[in-house]
Design a protein around this motif. Sequence first.
Motif, mmCIF file in Angstrom:
data_model
loop_
_atom_site.group_PDB
_atom_site.id
_atom_site.type_symbol
_atom_site.label_atom_id
_atom_site.label_comp_id
_atom_site.label_asym_id
_atom_site.label_seq_id
_atom_site.Cartn_x
_atom_site.Cartn_y
_atom_site.Cartn_z
ATOM 1 N N PRO A 178 -9.388 1.514 5.961
ATOM 2 C CA PRO A 178 -10.137 2.562 5.247
ATOM 3 C C PRO A 178 -9.289 3.184 4.157
ATOM 4 C CG PRO A 178 -9.401 3.360 7.374
ATOM 5 C CD PRO A 178 -9.051 1.906 7.336
ATOM 6 N N TRP A 179 -9.894 3.344 2.982
ATOM 7 C CA TRP A 179 -9.204 4.015 1.884
ATOM 8 C C TRP A 179 -8.990 5.488 2.214
ATOM 9 C CZ3 TRP A 179 -6.748 1.788 -1.925
ATOM 10 C CH2 TRP A 179 -7.213 0.594 -2.502
ATOM 11 N N LYS A 180 -7.845 6.020 1.750
ATOM 12 C CA LYS A 180 -7.598 7.453 1.765
ATOM 13 C C LYS A 180 -7.373 7.913 0.329
ATOM 14 C CE LYS A 180 -5.545 7.816 6.389
ATOM 15 N NZ LYS A 180 -4.371 8.291 7.172
ATOM 16 N N LYS A 181 -7.836 9.105 0.031
ATOM 17 C CA LYS A 181 -7.689 9.645 -1.318
ATOM 18 C C LYS A 181 -6.221 9.607 -1.737
ATOM 19 C CE LYS A 181 -8.952 13.746 -4.064
ATOM 20 N NZ LYS A 181 -10.006 13.112 -4.882
ATOM 21 N N GLY A 182 -5.952 9.045 -2.930
ATOM 22 C CA GLY A 182 -4.597 8.961 -3.429
ATOM 23 C C GLY A 182 -3.865 7.680 -3.089
ATOM 24 N N ASP A 183 -4.500 6.801 -2.309
ATOM 25 C CA ASP A 183 -3.891 5.504 -2.000
ATOM 26 C C ASP A 183 -3.729 4.678 -3.266
ATOM 27 O OD1 ASP A 183 -3.726 5.948 0.701
ATOM 28 O OD2 ASP A 183 -5.375 4.605 1.259
ATOM 29 N N VAL A 184 -2.619 3.943 -3.366
ATOM 30 C CA VAL A 184 -2.397 2.982 -4.449
ATOM 31 C C VAL A 184 -2.048 1.648 -3.816
ATOM 32 C CG1 VAL A 184 -1.009 2.369 -6.462
ATOM 33 C CG2 VAL A 184 -1.631 4.760 -6.061
ATOM 34 N N LEU B 62 0.849 -1.186 0.000
ATOM 35 C CA LEU B 62 0.000 0.000 0.000
ATOM 36 C C LEU B 62 0.885 1.236 0.000
ATOM 37 C CD1 LEU B 62 -2.801 1.373 0.266
ATOM 38 C CD2 LEU B 62 -2.518 1.193 2.758
ATOM 39 N N PHE B 63 0.763 2.057 -1.056
ATOM 40 C CA PHE B 63 1.480 3.326 -1.138
ATOM 41 C C PHE B 63 0.528 4.440 -0.704
ATOM 42 C CE2 PHE B 63 3.928 0.687 -4.044
ATOM 43 C CZ PHE B 63 5.244 1.036 -3.707
ATOM 44 N N ARG B 64 0.963 5.227 0.239
ATOM 45 C CA ARG B 64 0.083 6.243 0.822
ATOM 46 C C ARG B 64 0.804 7.584 0.878
ATOM 47 N NH1 ARG B 64 -3.714 4.415 5.566
ATOM 48 N NH2 ARG B 64 -5.045 4.061 3.734
ATOM 49 N N GLY B 65 0.083 8.635 0.496
ATOM 50 C CA GLY B 65 0.631 9.984 0.584
ATOM 51 C C GLY B 65 1.371 10.446 -0.650
ATOM 52 N N PHE B 66 1.287 9.685 -1.750
ATOM 53 C CA PHE B 66 1.989 10.043 -2.979
ATOM 54 C C PHE B 66 1.114 10.852 -3.941
ATOM 55 C CE2 PHE B 66 4.536 6.592 -1.342
ATOM 56 C CZ PHE B 66 5.841 6.954 -1.670
ATOM 57 N N ASN B 67 -0.111 11.170 -3.514
ATOM 58 C CA ASN B 67 -0.974 12.093 -4.263
ATOM 59 C C ASN B 67 -1.348 11.562 -5.651
ATOM 60 O OD1 ASN B 67 -2.444 14.539 -4.263
ATOM 61 N ND2 ASN B 67 -0.858 15.557 -5.474
ATOM 62 N N ILE B 68 -1.580 10.251 -5.771
ATOM 63 C CA ILE B 68 -2.057 9.687 -7.042
ATOM 64 C C ILE B 68 -3.583 9.760 -7.016
ATOM 65 C CG2 ILE B 68 -1.944 7.715 -8.619
ATOM 66 C CD1 ILE B 68 0.764 8.929 -7.957
ATOM 67 N N ASN B 69 -4.109 10.937 -7.354
ATOM 68 C CA ASN B 69 -5.525 11.210 -7.140
ATOM 69 C C ASN B 69 -6.309 11.483 -8.419
ATOM 70 O OD1 ASN B 69 -4.428 13.677 -7.730
ATOM 71 N ND2 ASN B 69 -4.761 14.561 -5.693
ATOM 72 N N ARG C 194 -18.071 6.759 -4.085
ATOM 73 C CA ARG C 194 -16.804 6.023 -4.050
ATOM 74 C C ARG C 194 -16.278 5.836 -5.476
ATOM 75 N NH1 ARG C 194 -15.221 0.475 -4.534
ATOM 76 N NH2 ARG C 194 -13.762 -0.265 -2.936
ATOM 77 N N LYS C 195 -14.994 6.153 -5.694
ATOM 78 C CA LYS C 195 -14.389 5.929 -7.004
ATOM 79 C C LYS C 195 -13.014 5.286 -6.813
ATOM 80 C CE LYS C 195 -13.291 7.930 -11.520
ATOM 81 N NZ LYS C 195 -13.253 9.151 -12.362
ATOM 82 N N ILE C 196 -12.959 3.989 -7.071
ATOM 83 C CA ILE C 196 -11.718 3.222 -7.050
ATOM 84 C C ILE C 196 -11.485 2.739 -8.465
ATOM 85 C CG2 ILE C 196 -10.452 1.310 -6.031
ATOM 86 C CD1 ILE C 196 -11.336 3.358 -3.966
ATOM 87 N N VAL C 197 -10.319 3.038 -9.023
ATOM 88 C CA VAL C 197 -9.998 2.560 -10.371
ATOM 89 C C VAL C 197 -8.958 1.449 -10.256
ATOM 90 C CG1 VAL C 197 -10.593 4.723 -11.510
ATOM 91 C CG2 VAL C 197 -8.243 4.355 -10.713
ATOM 92 N N THR C 198 -8.882 0.655 -11.297
ATOM 93 C CA THR C 198 -8.024 -0.536 -11.236
ATOM 94 C C THR C 198 -7.402 -0.828 -12.587
ATOM 95 O OG1 THR C 198 -7.989 -2.869 -10.567
ATOM 96 C CG2 THR C 198 -9.939 -2.104 -11.728
ATOM 97 N N SER C 199 -6.292 -1.542 -12.561
ATOM 98 C CA SER C 199 -5.629 -1.963 -13.777
ATOM 99 C C SER C 199 -4.998 -3.325 -13.537
ATOM 100 C CB SER C 199 -4.547 -0.949 -14.182
ATOM 101 O OG SER C 199 -4.044 -1.236 -15.472
ATOM 102 N N LEU C 200 -4.935 -4.147 -14.588
ATOM 103 C CA LEU C 200 -4.407 -5.509 -14.501
ATOM 104 C C LEU C 200 -3.108 -5.627 -15.288
ATOM 105 C CD1 LEU C 200 -7.738 -7.431 -15.276
ATOM 106 C CD2 LEU C 200 -6.822 -6.872 -13.021
ATOM 107 N N ILE D 251 -9.412 7.246 -6.052
ATOM 108 C CA ILE D 251 -9.630 8.608 -6.543
ATOM 109 C C ILE D 251 -10.522 9.368 -5.576
ATOM 110 C CG2 ILE D 251 -10.469 10.011 -8.468
ATOM 111 C CD1 ILE D 251 -8.027 8.300 -9.144
ATOM 112 N N ASN D 252 -11.518 8.670 -5.035
ATOM 113 C CA ASN D 252 -12.416 9.288 -4.061
ATOM 114 C C ASN D 252 -12.954 8.213 -3.120
ATOM 115 O OD1 ASN D 252 -13.828 11.777 -3.233
ATOM 116 N ND2 ASN D 252 -15.679 10.639 -3.750
ATOM 117 N N PRO D 253 -12.672 8.289 -1.825
ATOM 118 C CA PRO D 253 -13.175 7.266 -0.902
ATOM 119 C C PRO D 253 -14.666 7.423 -0.647
ATOM 120 C CG PRO D 253 -12.028 8.988 0.310
ATOM 121 C CD PRO D 253 -11.853 9.314 -1.148
ATOM 122 N N ALA D 254 -15.291 6.356 -0.209
ATOM 123 C CA ALA D 254 -16.705 6.402 0.168
ATOM 124 C C ALA D 254 -16.870 7.253 1.424
ATOM 125 C CB ALA D 254 -17.220 4.996 0.419
#
Length: 323
Positions: free
Chosen positions: A291-297, A60-67, A316-322, A134-137
């Motif tokens: 809990p998700w935080k905005k910008g978490d990866v 979990l990467f947190r605080g890197f502002n990937i929003n 809530r907006k969580i995006v994903t890639s495979l 992108i946006n937590p619930a």
Amino acid sequence: MEKEITNNSKIGECSVLEIKEKQAFPFIKEASINNTNLNDWIFNNKQEFDNKLCEHGAILFRGFNINTVAKFEKISKLFDTDSLEYAFRSSPRFSVGKNVYTSTSYPKDFSINMHSEASYMPNGHPGYIIFCCINPATERGETPIADNRLVLSFLSKETKTKFLEKGVRYIRNLNKNIGLSWQEVFQSNDKNHVESECDRTGIDYRWKSEEDLELTWVKKAIWEHPKTKQLSWFNHASFFNKFTLEKDYYGSVKNEDQLPNNTFYGDGTEITKEEIEEIINAYKKSTIEFPWKKGDVLFLDNMLCSHGRNPYEGNRKIVTSLF
């Protein structure tokens, strides 16, 4: 800054201490004052990144502002393989970028059971899945995760042996009235294309009508990880089984032959309700929520780690890639 999740965590029937003793999960990397660019950190620490992902199964990467989706897309350019199209899909998703998708549009008041992404696919499967908040619930909406090595360890010897020897038989009924249409699953309106894909990937198919297609195939249930060589519980045996389907969501189904998904042992014998409950309990014992935080990866090794989704309120907006 590197640490483990301890606060605001709920871990099935295991204590936080028990999970720590088994394995720090997930591994957390927080941005520092001098290091706020996630792309740079991954590029400059690729070997550490690979080692941590193999060891922990999740980072979990947190605080890197990937929003934003655009920032999330740039991360994919760091990897040797291209991001994958969401093919042979089992839930509706919407593309928001190049092979970047919204998390499933399954109704927000339902839970999504634990699973490894597309582990059911008859011919290959994603090695990695990445989530970005992108946006937590406003309420709930966590993405629970579980170490599949732990899941396997909580299963009885008898159950493990049966799945190891027999594998899983998957049956899907594609009909837009009870789930996804074959056009949605195969991303095509051409029946000849669908049949060619089935032949290519070893799927037995039967057209019940113009809009009703039955698919059947068998796949392993327990896998050896290609890098760690550890055994991992990697399948959709419980996720697609009749005993775990939401009755309210599939209320129009009259009998088992109409179910959008069902699973059996590879030889066609039934997976009992008790065995499905055993698998679900193994997931519960291995699961952690945060809990998700905005910008978490969140990076997951798809074979080592499974995930789900809790009900939620809000946008809530969580995006994903495979990959």
